[in-house]
Design an enzyme around this catalytic site. Structure first.
Site: not given
Length: 564
Positions: A240, A277
């Protein structure tokens, strides 16, 4: 247990209190054999007072939630699936939230949908974070114990059952992990040692991976990575928001994570994939290490989503303001990034760096029509399918699935779900719930949304309305059939081709054509009829375009997949 901040430490084991002895590097040891089922916690002495009993930062099970005692687990599991894995190239990912994907909201509930996902054409599911968080309802990005599994979903045993069942069904499993911040509820790590380093990511304090005493924090992260890949047998991890990592060392934490994945791959013979990401538009993440990169298997590419979304929806607020043209979409389809050293008016600066499409295969870029972020980080959590016609929804899917990049679906989009996916939480501290709600409203107001439209994240109704409704209407059945057919054609026509430099992307007055020597997608990305100078044999369309030998007439939001 690592607690360099403590003057003294004692172990509470069930009803017994046991003194611990200090060793080197801030580590403390108790001379007891840890046996599965033991419930334990730690109490810290700061020189004046003893703390309450705290869970282990490295706990692998929290049966009573993030504030309760930790539990010793047995890493053994009777695996049944003979799984050899598969490379990222050619895969179709499916992002899902365990708590809202099925009525059960559990790992076993996901198991019940594996046959459906396989028939759809999905080859790997990507679970949103499952680490423990405060309360029972959360997206998962407020996790505080990075080696444990949320008990409400089924705990570590339930998660292993899901991975084993998915592999038996021929489906890989990727886990979304958060190493850039800790959640606010149940985060006691700062009482033990310097897990954070000051400053804010916007979601929490910056994790200490580059400052004083950061070696042990890095080891904490890398041990977590190894546990998920080796003990739980995940096929990969999605990292993330890596742009929020305070990663300033000579060796990036991402490079070290990839080294762990490579080691597990070598030991097991099963490929493991690390997907990041990132908002950096930096190809170094997916450049091979011998070329000066980190060697990650892939990264999410928001630019393609933004370019496609703005054209079809007409939205141009906030970070969409730089997009909205066919030229922008064509550029992203040719090279992944729209910002590749160009100026971003939203950021007010030059952003990104170009991808060398001759050396980086297309499958390393993960693309999508929507994600949990692009849906849930809207004021009402409304999905594109709640605002677009079926033709527009399937058109967007056709652009993504006929591109050579690795496609990812967000749960429910494949049948045009009419349930929102709003942001929800259930912190055990009501003040945290209030602050979260107020923060969301301020954020949306700055982006031009009416804050009155923002549902209360802590209201159980916000969570309940976000559950998928699996009772399809006739229209939803048509959308689902179209998604299934597009994914079948992607596989059978071999559209996931590696050499992005050979992809042809052309635009005209309202139309876009994208394809290879043998097959091409012609799409009308406007609300007016267009004629595109490409013809051939019609392979598939959701509607009934007029296809000739030399050109194709498309109505509003129509497309045609043609054999040249």
């Amino acid at each position: 247990m690592w607690a360099p901040y403590a003057r003294d430490v004692r172990l509470r084991l069930d009803d017994e209190v046991i003194a611990m002895r200090a060793t080197s590097g801030g580590w403390w040891v108790a001379d007891r054999i840890a046996e599965p089922g033991m419930r334990y916690g730690y109490e810290l002495f700061d020189g004046e007072n003893w703390s309450q009993t705290l869970p282990d930062p490295r706990t692998t099970s929290q049966p009573d939630g993030v504030h309760g005692l930790s539990e010793v687990t047995d890493p053994h599991f009777d695996w049944t699936a003979e799984w050899t894995g598969r490379p990222l190239a050619g895969q179709v990912l499916y992002e899902l939230h365990v708590g809202t994907f099925t009525p059960e909201g559990t790992f076993d509930g996901v198991i019940g949908k594996l046959g459906y996902l396989r028939d759809l054409g999905v080859t790997a599911i990507e679970l949103m974070p499952v680490q423990p968080f405060g309360g029972e309802r959360n997206w998962g990005y407020d996790g505080v114990e990075w080696l444990a599994v949320h008990a409400g979903y089924g705990g570590p045993e339930g998660l292993k059952r899901l991975v084993d069942a998915a592999h038996a069904a021929g489906i890989g499993v990727i886990l979304d992990v958060v190493y850039n911040h800790f959640g606010p509820d149940g985060n006691y790590n700062g009482m033990f040692g310097p897990y954070t380093a000051g400053g804010s990511t916007g979601w929490g304090e910056v994790v200490n991976i580059s400052g004083h005493d950061s070696d042990e924090v890095r080891r904490f992260i890398l041990d977590s990575v190894r546990q998920w890949l080796a003990e739980f047998r995940f096929d990969g991890l999605r990292l993330d928001a890596v742009h929020s990592l305070d990663d300033t060392g000579a060796y990036s934490i991402m490079e070290q994570i990839q080294e762990v994945a490579d080691d597990v791959t070598a030991r097991t013979g099963v490929p493991r994939h690390i997907i990041a990401e990132s908002d950096l538009n930096d190809p170094r993440l997916i450049t091979e290490r011998d070329g000066g990169g980190y060697g990650l298997a892939g990264q999410w590419v928001d630019d393609i989503h933004h370019a496609l979304h703005t054209i079809v929806s007409g939205e141009r607020h906030a970070y969409y303001e730089d997009f909205g043209s066919l030229d922008a979409l064509a550029k992203t389809l040719r090279g992944g990034f729209y910002f590749d050293g160009t100026y971003s008016s939203y950021r007010g600066r030059t952003h990104g760096r170009p991808i060398d499409v001759r050396s980086i295969p297309a499958h390393r870029l993960v693309t999508y029509t929507t994600t949990h972020d692009q849906t849930g980080n809207r004021a009402r959590g409304d999905r594109p399918s709640m605002n677009l016609t079926p033709a527009q929804q399937v058109l967007k899917a056709a652009v993504i699935y006929c591109s050579p990049f690795t496609p990812m679906l967000f749960m429910g989009e494949e049948f045009g779900a009419q349930t929102p996916f709003a942001f929800f939480c259930s912190h055990t501290d009501e003040n945290l719930n209030r602050l979260t709600s107020e923060g969301r409203k301020r954020e949306f107001s700055r982006s031009g949304w009416d804050h009155a439209e923002v549902p209360d994240p802590a209201d159980p109704a916000t969570f309940e309305m976000s559950r998928l409704d699996w009772d399809f209407t006739e229209e939803q059945q048509e959308i689902h059939a179209a998604y299934r057919e597009l994914l079948r054609l992607r596989r059978e026509l071999g559209l996931s081709r590696a050499d992005l430099s050979r992809l042809t992307v052309e635009t005209g007055d309202g139309w876009l054509a994208m394809g290879w020597e043998d097959v091409i997608l012609v799409a009308n990305l406007s609300d007016a009829e267009v004629r595109a100078p490409y013809g051939g044999e019609l392979i598939y369309s959701f509607t009934e375009p007029e296809v000739g030998l030399d050109d194709t007439r498309l109505g509003p939001w129509e497309f045609a997949l043609l054999r040249r």
